[in-house]
Design an enzyme around this catalytic site. Structure first.
Site, PDB file in Angstrom:
ATOM      1  N   CYS A  11      17.479 -10.540 -48.171  1.00  0.00           N
ATOM      2  CA  CYS A  11      16.538  -9.558 -47.670  1.00  0.00           C
ATOM      3  C   CYS A  11      15.389 -10.189 -46.912  1.00  0.00           C
ATOM      4  O   CYS A  11      15.316 -11.392 -46.751  1.00  0.00           O
ATOM      5  CB  CYS A  11      15.975  -8.770 -48.845  1.00  0.00           C
ATOM      6  SG  CYS A  11      17.243  -8.213 -49.980  1.00  0.00           S
ATOM      7  N   GLY A  37      17.448  -6.825 -43.259  1.00  0.00           N
ATOM      8  CA  GLY A  37      17.855  -5.777 -44.180  1.00  0.00           C
ATOM      9  C   GLY A  37      17.601  -4.402 -43.619  1.00  0.00           C
ATOM     10  O   GLY A  37      16.487  -4.109 -43.193  1.00  0.00           O
ATOM     11  N   ASN A 111      14.105 -12.388 -52.175  1.00  0.00           N
ATOM     12  CA  ASN A 111      15.165 -12.673 -51.207  1.00  0.00           C
ATOM     13  C   ASN A 111      15.995 -13.817 -51.770  1.00  0.00           C
ATOM     14  O   ASN A 111      15.454 -14.893 -52.018  1.00  0.00           O
ATOM     15  CB  ASN A 111      14.539 -13.061 -49.859  1.00  0.00           C
ATOM     16  CG  ASN A 111      15.559 -13.577 -48.851  1.00  0.00           C
ATOM     17  OD1 ASN A 111      15.221 -14.334 -47.951  1.00  0.00           O
ATOM     18  ND2 ASN A 111      16.802 -13.174 -48.978  1.00  0.00           N
ATOM     19  N   GLY A 112      17.271 -13.554 -51.980  1.00  0.00           N
ATOM     20  CA  GLY A 112      18.137 -14.590 -52.533  1.00  0.00           C
ATOM     21  C   GLY A 112      19.107 -13.980 -53.506  1.00  0.00           C
ATOM     22  O   GLY A 112      19.362 -12.768 -53.477  1.00  0.00           O
ATOM     23  N   TYR A 250      23.189 -17.606 -38.061  1.00  0.00           N
ATOM     24  CA  TYR A 250      23.263 -16.162 -37.829  1.00  0.00           C
ATOM     25  C   TYR A 250      22.040 -15.366 -38.279  1.00  0.00           C
ATOM     26  O   TYR A 250      21.575 -14.472 -37.584  1.00  0.00           O
ATOM     27  CB  TYR A 250      24.489 -15.595 -38.557  1.00  0.00           C
ATOM     28  CG  TYR A 250      24.528 -14.082 -38.597  1.00  0.00           C
ATOM     29  CD1 TYR A 250      24.918 -13.343 -37.489  1.00  0.00           C
ATOM     30  CD2 TYR A 250      24.145 -13.386 -39.750  1.00  0.00           C
ATOM     31  CE1 TYR A 250      24.930 -11.958 -37.510  1.00  0.00           C
ATOM     32  CE2 TYR A 250      24.160 -11.998 -39.787  1.00  0.00           C
ATOM     33  CZ  TYR A 250      24.553 -11.289 -38.670  1.00  0.00           C
ATOM     34  OH  TYR A 250      24.557  -9.933 -38.696  1.00  0.00           O
ATOM     35  N   ASP A 354      28.627 -16.364 -32.785  1.00  0.00           N
ATOM     36  CA  ASP A 354      28.072 -17.346 -33.731  1.00  0.00           C
ATOM     37  C   ASP A 354      29.059 -17.685 -34.845  1.00  0.00           C
ATOM     38  O   ASP A 354      29.083 -18.802 -35.340  1.00  0.00           O
ATOM     39  CB  ASP A 354      26.770 -16.816 -34.351  1.00  0.00           C
ATOM     40  CG  ASP A 354      27.042 -15.654 -35.270  1.00  0.00           C
ATOM     41  OD1 ASP A 354      27.424 -14.577 -34.771  1.00  0.00           O
ATOM     42  OD2 ASP A 354      26.931 -15.821 -36.498  1.00  0.00           O
ATOM     43  N   CYS A 440      22.475 -26.541 -47.342  1.00  0.00           N
ATOM     44  CA  CYS A 440      23.659 -26.070 -48.063  1.00  0.00           C
ATOM     45  C   CYS A 440      24.691 -25.645 -47.023  1.00  0.00           C
ATOM     46  O   CYS A 440      24.402 -24.802 -46.178  1.00  0.00           O
ATOM     47  CB  CYS A 440      23.300 -24.875 -48.958  1.00  0.00           C
ATOM     48  SG  CYS A 440      24.747 -24.069 -49.686  1.00  0.00           S
ATOM     49  N   CYS A 443      29.349 -22.382 -47.380  1.00  0.00           N
ATOM     50  CA  CYS A 443      30.241 -21.407 -46.735  1.00  0.00           C
ATOM     51  C   CYS A 443      31.272 -22.101 -45.846  1.00  0.00           C
ATOM     52  O   CYS A 443      32.351 -21.570 -45.615  1.00  0.00           O
ATOM     53  CB  CYS A 443      29.446 -20.349 -45.966  1.00  0.00           C
ATOM     54  SG  CYS A 443      28.245 -20.999 -44.795  1.00  0.00           S
TER      55      CYS A 443
HETATM   56  P1  AMP Z   1      33.891 -10.230 -38.748  1.00  0.00           P
HETATM   57  O1  AMP Z   1      34.269  -9.085 -37.899  1.00  0.00           O
HETATM   58  O2  AMP Z   1      33.957  -9.886 -40.224  1.00  0.00           O
HETATM   59  O3  AMP Z   1      34.623 -11.506 -38.418  1.00  0.00           O
HETATM   60  O4  AMP Z   1      32.335 -10.525 -38.506  1.00  0.00           O
HETATM   61  C1  AMP Z   1      31.918 -11.370 -37.477  1.00  0.00           C
HETATM   62  C2  AMP Z   1      30.657 -10.845 -36.879  1.00  0.00           C
HETATM   63  O5  AMP Z   1      29.715 -10.505 -37.899  1.00  0.00           O
HETATM   64  C3  AMP Z   1      30.009 -11.875 -35.970  1.00  0.00           C
HETATM   65  O6  AMP Z   1      29.656 -11.223 -34.768  1.00  0.00           O
HETATM   66  C4  AMP Z   1      28.775 -12.313 -36.725  1.00  0.00           C
HETATM   67  O7  AMP Z   1      27.670 -12.453 -35.868  1.00  0.00           O
HETATM   68  C5  AMP Z   1      28.499 -11.217 -37.716  1.00  0.00           C
HETATM   69  N1  AMP Z   1      28.095 -11.722 -39.046  1.00  0.00           N
HETATM   70  C6  AMP Z   1      28.223 -12.952 -39.553  1.00  0.00           C
HETATM   71  N2  AMP Z   1      27.746 -13.008 -40.818  1.00  0.00           N
HETATM   72  C7  AMP Z   1      27.311 -11.778 -41.132  1.00  0.00           C
HETATM   73  C8  AMP Z   1      26.704 -11.194 -42.301  1.00  0.00           C
HETATM   74  N3  AMP Z   1      26.457 -11.916 -43.396  1.00  0.00           N
HETATM   75  N4  AMP Z   1      26.372  -9.871 -42.263  1.00  0.00           N
HETATM   76  C9  AMP Z   1      26.635  -9.147 -41.165  1.00  0.00           C
HETATM   77  N5  AMP Z   1      27.209  -9.628 -40.030  1.00  0.00           N
HETATM   78  C10 AMP Z   1      27.551 -10.934 -40.020  1.00  0.00           C
END
Ligand code: AMP
Length: 453
Positions: A11, A37, A111-112, A250, A354, A440, A443
């Site tokens: 958040c 958020g 946040n966390g 991101y 990204d 970290c 992921c």
């Molecule tokens: P996906 O369609 O599930 O592969 O999501 C990829 C897209 O979601 C990319 O355009 C990323 O910028 C974005 N993205 C990456 N991480 C997150 C996240 N934690 N929450 C929401 N969007 C994300």
């Protein structure tokens, strides 16, 4: 919904000390932290006698109006933007949480994500504690309520019992307190504006409200802000910081300075390096807006291939948007993105984003770009494959849903329907961020900095 359900808290948090419009400033800061958020927002303020609170679902602009802000009296306030894409956005889980404990009122925003609260919650419940929400943050409140001594002693005592990622802002009758966990997983920065001190998840709101960035709260540091000024404590055993690399990739806003580096410049450099690691013969570089923009600029400058905004994003899709039935296929992505044919027709296109999480966005985008007449579509991702979920507060899905956890890059390319697909290497990412041991990368590697329940 089961009470065992675990919420992921990734958040935006903030606090303002010593301003007669404290709640109004918190509102503005939350507005600038909206990307952290969108499920709901809350503010708690104090006039040093009483606490005033208001929380609501939706975007910050939807959650508050002039009247509600006016009722949040006093010159200290904290705020929270809620992000939880995995389910319950019910009111009970909205932050900040408030409680009256033996030393007076207290409010907390987090946040966390904590990683050992299951046992703590069980013990507390067995001893008679009543929980109102499913949130981890309430556990911290209970621990503080049961501890002895002044608020800082109680806080230190409580935080020593919890594990995981936490950046916190805490409001008491006379003080604003900021905390980062010993690994410093999530960010928290301090700003100053005349005699007003501000805490914020990111630095981007500081300019908005006319404040200047003072410094980051350090990993494992507690800052106590009261009429005497800022006092700093570092009560935890020192560990090597493990700040979240995904904030750079991101999560953070590109105009923030995160841990000493401009987020925008980091992302641009990631794109530039990607163009060197995985070059491609193409006519145009197209970012996936907004997350891929800075990296695409870097890719374009690094490769010499011109950049065009060949995909346009609609920014005004609120959370109340009603998905139409299956009859309109792929409506979801079309309402969010649209292709600009002029830049794509007959072209060899490099699409830069990204990250890939589940793989659904890239597949839809590649198809959209091809449908707009592109001759070739090459996908370039400015971070390594995501193979493991985050337990520290970024809402990534389970391992099974992460496409790169069970598919090779070639299989992902096939699924995306792109002509080629390349990710940035982990070494490349580390080279760009520098101080590589201070982050970290779980992921991308599956190696978590600490064990959890
Ligand atoms: P996906 O369609 O599930 O592969 O999501 C990829 C897209 O979601 C990319 O355009 C990323 O910028 C974005 N993205 C990456 N991480 C997150 C996240 N934690 N929450 C929401 N969007 C994300």
């Amino acid at each position: 919904m089961s009470l065992d359900y675990k919420l992921k808290e990734a958040c935006g948090i903030c606090g303002v000390f010593n301003h007669k419009e404290a709640a109004n400033f918190v509102y503005l800061i939350l507005y600038a932290l909206q990307h952290r958020g969108q499920e709901g927002a809350g503010i708690v303020s104090t006039d040093r006698k009483n606490f005033y609170e208001y929380k609501s679902t939706g975007l910050v602009a939807e959650a508050f109006d002039k009247e509600t802000i006016k009722k949040l009296k006093g010159n200290i306030a904290i705020g929270h933007n809620r992000y939880s894409t995995t389910g319950d956005d019910s009111f009970v889980n909205m932050q900040p949480f408030t409680a009256t404990i033996s030393s007076g009122n207290i409010a907390i925003a987090h946040n966390g994500n904590l990683t050992n609260t299951h046992k703590l919650r069980k013990t507390l419940t067995a001893e008679g504690a009543i929980f109102n929400s499913q949130s981890d943050t309430e556990v911290i409140l209970h621990l503080i309520a049961r501890s002895k001594g002044n608020i800082v002693t109680r806080l230190v005592n409580s935080l020593k019992q919890i594990k995981g990622a936490y950046s916190l802002v805490i409001l008491t009758k006379n003080s604003l307190i900021g905390v980062r966990d010993p690994y410093g997983v999530r960010p928290l920065s301090i700003g100053k504006m005349n005699n007003t001190i501000i805490l914020s998840s990111e630095t981007c709101p500081f300019e908005l409200i006319g404040a200047r960035f003072l410094r980051d709260v350090k990993p494992g540091e507690i800052v106590i802000i009261n009429d005497k000024g800022i006092t700093s404590l570092q009560p935890f055993e020192k560990v090597e910081p493990k700040q979240c690399i995904f904030e750079y990739v991101y999560f953070a806003r590109p105009d923030s300075i995160l841990w000493g580096k401009d987020v925008y410049m980091v992302r641009k450099r990631l794109g530039e390096l990607l163009s060197q690691e995985s070059p491609v013969e193409a006519d145009v570089v197209v970012p996936v807006p907004d997350s891929g923009v800075a990296s695409a600029i870097g890719f374009s400058q690094g490769s010499g291939i011109p950049l065009e905004f060949g995909l346009i994003r609609n920014h005004y899709i609120g959370r109340t948007f009603i998905e139409p039935k299956q009859s309109i296929r792929h409506f979801g992505v079309k309402i969010k993105f649209n292709a600009v044919r002029k830049f794509l027709k007959g072209k060899r296109v490099v699409v830069v984003d990204d990250s890939i999480v589940r793989g659904t966005t890239s597949r839809k985008i590649v198809k959209m770009v091809r449908a707009a007449g592109a001759r070739e579509v090459h996908l370039r991702i400015a971070s390594p494959p995501i193979i493991s979920p985050c337990f520290y507060g970024i809402d990534t899905p389970t391992r099974r849903e992460l496409i790169a956890s069970s598919h090779s890059i070639e299989e992902i390319r096939k699924y995306s329907t792109a002509d080629s697909l390349s990710y940035l290497s982990l070494d490349g990412l580390k080279e760009v961020v520098g101080r590589k041991e201070n982050f970290c990368y779980a992921c991308f590697t599956g190696k978590y900095p600490a064990e959890f329940e």
